[in-house]
Design an enzyme around this catalytic site. Structure first.
Site, PDB file in Angstrom:
ATOM      1  N   THR A 126      11.015  -2.973   4.951  1.00  0.00           N
ATOM      2  CA  THR A 126      10.387  -4.294   4.831  1.00  0.00           C
ATOM      3  C   THR A 126      10.223  -4.962   6.193  1.00  0.00           C
ATOM      4  O   THR A 126      11.016  -4.709   7.117  1.00  0.00           O
ATOM      5  CB  THR A 126      11.272  -5.189   3.930  1.00  0.00           C
ATOM      6  OG1 THR A 126      10.855  -6.549   4.067  1.00  0.00           O
ATOM      7  CG2 THR A 126      12.740  -5.126   4.333  1.00  0.00           C
ATOM      8  N   ASP A 127       9.237  -5.848   6.283  1.00  0.00           N
ATOM      9  CA  ASP A 127       9.068  -6.613   7.533  1.00  0.00           C
ATOM     10  C   ASP A 127      10.256  -7.545   7.785  1.00  0.00           C
ATOM     11  O   ASP A 127      10.434  -8.043   8.896  1.00  0.00           O
ATOM     12  CB  ASP A 127       7.747  -7.401   7.523  1.00  0.00           C
ATOM     13  CG  ASP A 127       7.614  -8.420   6.387  1.00  0.00           C
ATOM     14  OD1 ASP A 127       8.533  -8.543   5.557  1.00  0.00           O
ATOM     15  OD2 ASP A 127       6.562  -9.097   6.348  1.00  0.00           O
ATOM     16  N   GLU A 128      11.063  -7.800   6.755  1.00  0.00           N
ATOM     17  CA  GLU A 128      12.157  -8.759   6.915  1.00  0.00           C
ATOM     18  C   GLU A 128      13.240  -8.268   7.869  1.00  0.00           C
ATOM     19  O   GLU A 128      14.045  -9.057   8.360  1.00  0.00           O
ATOM     20  CB  GLU A 128      12.761  -9.108   5.549  1.00  0.00           C
ATOM     21  CG  GLU A 128      11.680  -9.674   4.647  1.00  0.00           C
ATOM     22  CD  GLU A 128      12.188 -10.379   3.416  1.00  0.00           C
ATOM     23  OE1 GLU A 128      13.313 -10.889   3.430  1.00  0.00           O
ATOM     24  OE2 GLU A 128      11.436 -10.425   2.439  1.00  0.00           O
ATOM     25  N   TYR A 150      20.080  -9.359   2.170  1.00  0.00           N
ATOM     26  CA  TYR A 150      19.060  -8.372   1.777  1.00  0.00           C
ATOM     27  C   TYR A 150      18.509  -7.656   3.008  1.00  0.00           C
ATOM     28  O   TYR A 150      18.534  -6.428   3.094  1.00  0.00           O
ATOM     29  CB  TYR A 150      17.927  -9.060   1.003  1.00  0.00           C
ATOM     30  CG  TYR A 150      16.661  -8.233   0.967  1.00  0.00           C
ATOM     31  CD1 TYR A 150      16.651  -6.959   0.400  1.00  0.00           C
ATOM     32  CD2 TYR A 150      15.470  -8.717   1.530  1.00  0.00           C
ATOM     33  CE1 TYR A 150      15.488  -6.190   0.394  1.00  0.00           C
ATOM     34  CE2 TYR A 150      14.311  -7.952   1.523  1.00  0.00           C
ATOM     35  CZ  TYR A 150      14.333  -6.696   0.954  1.00  0.00           C
ATOM     36  OH  TYR A 150      13.189  -5.928   0.961  1.00  0.00           O
ATOM     37  N   LYS A 154      18.792  -3.712   4.225  1.00  0.00           N
ATOM     38  CA  LYS A 154      17.636  -2.827   4.464  1.00  0.00           C
ATOM     39  C   LYS A 154      17.657  -2.298   5.904  1.00  0.00           C
ATOM     40  O   LYS A 154      17.350  -1.128   6.145  1.00  0.00           O
ATOM     41  CB  LYS A 154      16.322  -3.567   4.189  1.00  0.00           C
ATOM     42  CG  LYS A 154      16.018  -3.824   2.734  1.00  0.00           C
ATOM     43  CD  LYS A 154      15.941  -2.555   1.876  1.00  0.00           C
ATOM     44  CE  LYS A 154      14.698  -1.743   2.133  1.00  0.00           C
ATOM     45  NZ  LYS A 154      14.650  -0.543   1.234  1.00  0.00           N
TER      46      LYS A 154
HETATM   47  P1  TYD Z   1       9.778 -14.189  -1.858  1.00  0.00           P
HETATM   48  O1  TYD Z   1       8.741 -13.774  -2.842  1.00  0.00           O
HETATM   49  O2  TYD Z   1      11.170 -14.373  -2.326  1.00  0.00           O
HETATM   50  O3  TYD Z   1       9.697 -13.156  -0.663  1.00  0.00           O
HETATM   51  P2  TYD Z   1      10.499 -13.145   0.765  1.00  0.00           P
HETATM   52  O4  TYD Z   1      11.547 -14.176   0.772  1.00  0.00           O
HETATM   53  O5  TYD Z   1      11.080 -11.793   0.737  1.00  0.00           O
HETATM   54  O6  TYD Z   1       9.444 -13.356   1.796  1.00  0.00           O
HETATM   55  O7  TYD Z   1       9.341 -15.559  -1.179  1.00  0.00           O
HETATM   56  C1  TYD Z   1       8.140 -15.699  -0.462  1.00  0.00           C
HETATM   57  C2  TYD Z   1       8.152 -17.054   0.190  1.00  0.00           C
HETATM   58  O8  TYD Z   1       8.120 -18.069  -0.834  1.00  0.00           O
HETATM   59  C3  TYD Z   1       9.397 -17.335   0.998  1.00  0.00           C
HETATM   60  O9  TYD Z   1       9.066 -18.099   2.160  1.00  0.00           O
HETATM   61  C4  TYD Z   1      10.259 -18.154   0.072  1.00  0.00           C
HETATM   62  C5  TYD Z   1       9.243 -18.932  -0.742  1.00  0.00           C
HETATM   63  N1  TYD Z   1       9.688 -19.254  -2.120  1.00  0.00           N
HETATM   64  C6  TYD Z   1       9.662 -20.583  -2.579  1.00  0.00           C
HETATM   65  O10 TYD Z   1       9.260 -21.519  -1.860  1.00  0.00           O
HETATM   66  N2  TYD Z   1      10.108 -20.820  -3.840  1.00  0.00           N
HETATM   67  C7  TYD Z   1      10.557 -19.839  -4.666  1.00  0.00           C
HETATM   68  O11 TYD Z   1      10.953 -20.146  -5.827  1.00  0.00           O
HETATM   69  C8  TYD Z   1      10.549 -18.485  -4.196  1.00  0.00           C
HETATM   70  C9  TYD Z   1      11.037 -17.359  -5.061  1.00  0.00           C
HETATM   71  C10 TYD Z   1      10.109 -18.242  -2.913  1.00  0.00           C
END
Ligand code: TYD
Length: 339
Positions: A126-128, A150, A154
């Site tokens: 993942t890019d994370e 997480y 990874k």
């Molecule tokens: P997510 O889908 O959890 O992916 P990641 O954290 O791995 O990038 O979240 C995408 C973005 O959306 C992230 O900046 C967190 C935000 N987010 C919200 O604002 N509210 C939420 O309920 C969720 C799940 C994510």
């Protein structure tokens, strides 16, 4: 004898697309090993469950006996590891499962691959792992700086996989994908959560100021990138797979509401996620040199994804009424009640 690919986590979101893709395109056998935990769902693969070149095994990648037997019995020569705990908010609540599956599970697969002398091991990452990227974009050679349990897990898997190339010469390749979306994505993730909540006239919980940025990638473009790396990637190398379509979360939420014809009043700014990375961005020149490019625009892909969730309530209503309710209460209960 045709090649046999062990796809782990093939009942999950991205893995199920990849299984279908392999069965369609190439003359190979696919063995899908999946623990069927909360987000693994065989309904994602209903259309191929009786395919003559497809086998499903219910098992955990941490279980060396199961993994070794699958590799031996089916003469596996290629492993593509999608099996992972993937959701940041769950990793904040319970990090242990992430260390187990994403680090230990990867180790078990690498050991099985080494013992069997397989031809190719692709680790889906993942890019994370690059951590927060305030400006510019991450190159594969950048140092990793994960900031959530997480992404740290990874990154551990990435390092282990690369160490098996350096130490044992195992032909490992790695992919690091950006935020992926499309039909069949478990509704804990941002896009399917916001889409399904909006359909049900529930609040959309936007973390913090909502100005965090993500680079959105359609699941089919992601899988095409993985396939390209599987076929052409150089052993010991990582490849970024990004959609090149960076948007603020707030803008994405607005688009979703507009597509569904729902009011802005459903948006709720809630307490931010702990350690929330504000931005991810990938430089994908390395993969583009192998001929890959994302083919779907965010606008078209988001519209068709929203339509799919609108037309397939049977798929997600069941999920949202099960284990998901307790999870939702833990993550969002206090936030949405205004604490
Ligand atoms: P997510 O889908 O959890 O992916 P990641 O954290 O791995 O990038 O979240 C995408 C973005 O959306 C992230 O900046 C967190 C935000 N987010 C919200 O604002 N509210 C939420 O309920 C969720 C799940 C994510």
């Amino acid at each position: 004898m045709p090649s046999t690919v062990l796809v782990t986590g093939g009942a999950g979101f991205i893995g199920s697309y990849f299984v279908r893709r392999l069965l369609k395109k190439q003359d190979l056998r696919v063995v899908n090993l999946d623990a069927l935990r909360y987000s693994g769902n065989l309904e994602n693969l209903r259309d191929v469950e009786h395919h003559p070149r497809y086998v499903f095994i219910h098992g955990d990648i941490c279980d060396a006996a199961v993994v070794d037997r699958a590799v031996r019995d089916y003469h596996v020569d290629t492993i593509v590891n999608f099996a992972a705990e993937t959701h940041v908010d769950r990793s904040i609540l319970e990090p242990g499962g992430f260390v187990k599956t994403d680090v230990l599970g990867t180790y078990v697969l690498l050991e099985a691959a080494r013992a069997a002398g397989i031809r190719r091991f692709l680790q889906v990452s993942t890019d994370e792992v690059y951590g927060d990227v305030p400006a510019g974009s991450s190159m594969e050679s950048d140092p990793l700086a994960p900031r959530s349990p997480y992404s740290a897990s990874k990154a551990g898997g990435d390092f282990l996989a690369l160490s098996y190339y350096a130490t044992y010469g195992l032909p490992v390749v790695l992919t690091r994908g950006s935020n992926t979306f499309g039909p069949f994505q478990y509704p804990e993730k941002f896009i399917p959560l916001f889409v399904t909540n909006a359909i049900e006239d529930q609040s959309l919980p936007l973390y913090g100021d909502g100005l965090q940025r993500r680079d959105w990638l359609h699941v089919e473009d992601h899988c095409e990138g993985i396939e390209t790396v599987l076929q052409q990637g150089t052993p010991g190398e990582a490849y970024n797979i990004g959609g090149g379509q960076e948007r603020e979360n707030k803008e994405m939420a607005d688009k979703i509401l507009t597509l569904l014809g729902k009011p802005q009043s459903l948006l709720r700014h809630v307490t931010d996620r702990a350690g929330h990375d504000r931005r991810y961005a990938l430089n994908c020149d390395k993969l583009r040199l192998l001929g890959w490019r994302p083919r779907r625009t965010l606008e078209d892909a988001l519209a068709s994804t929203v339509t799919w969730y609108r037309e397939n309530r049977w798929w997600w209503e069941k999920i949202k009424s099960g284990e998901f309710r307790a999870y939702y209460e833990r993550v969002y209960g206090a936030r949405l009640s205004g604490e």
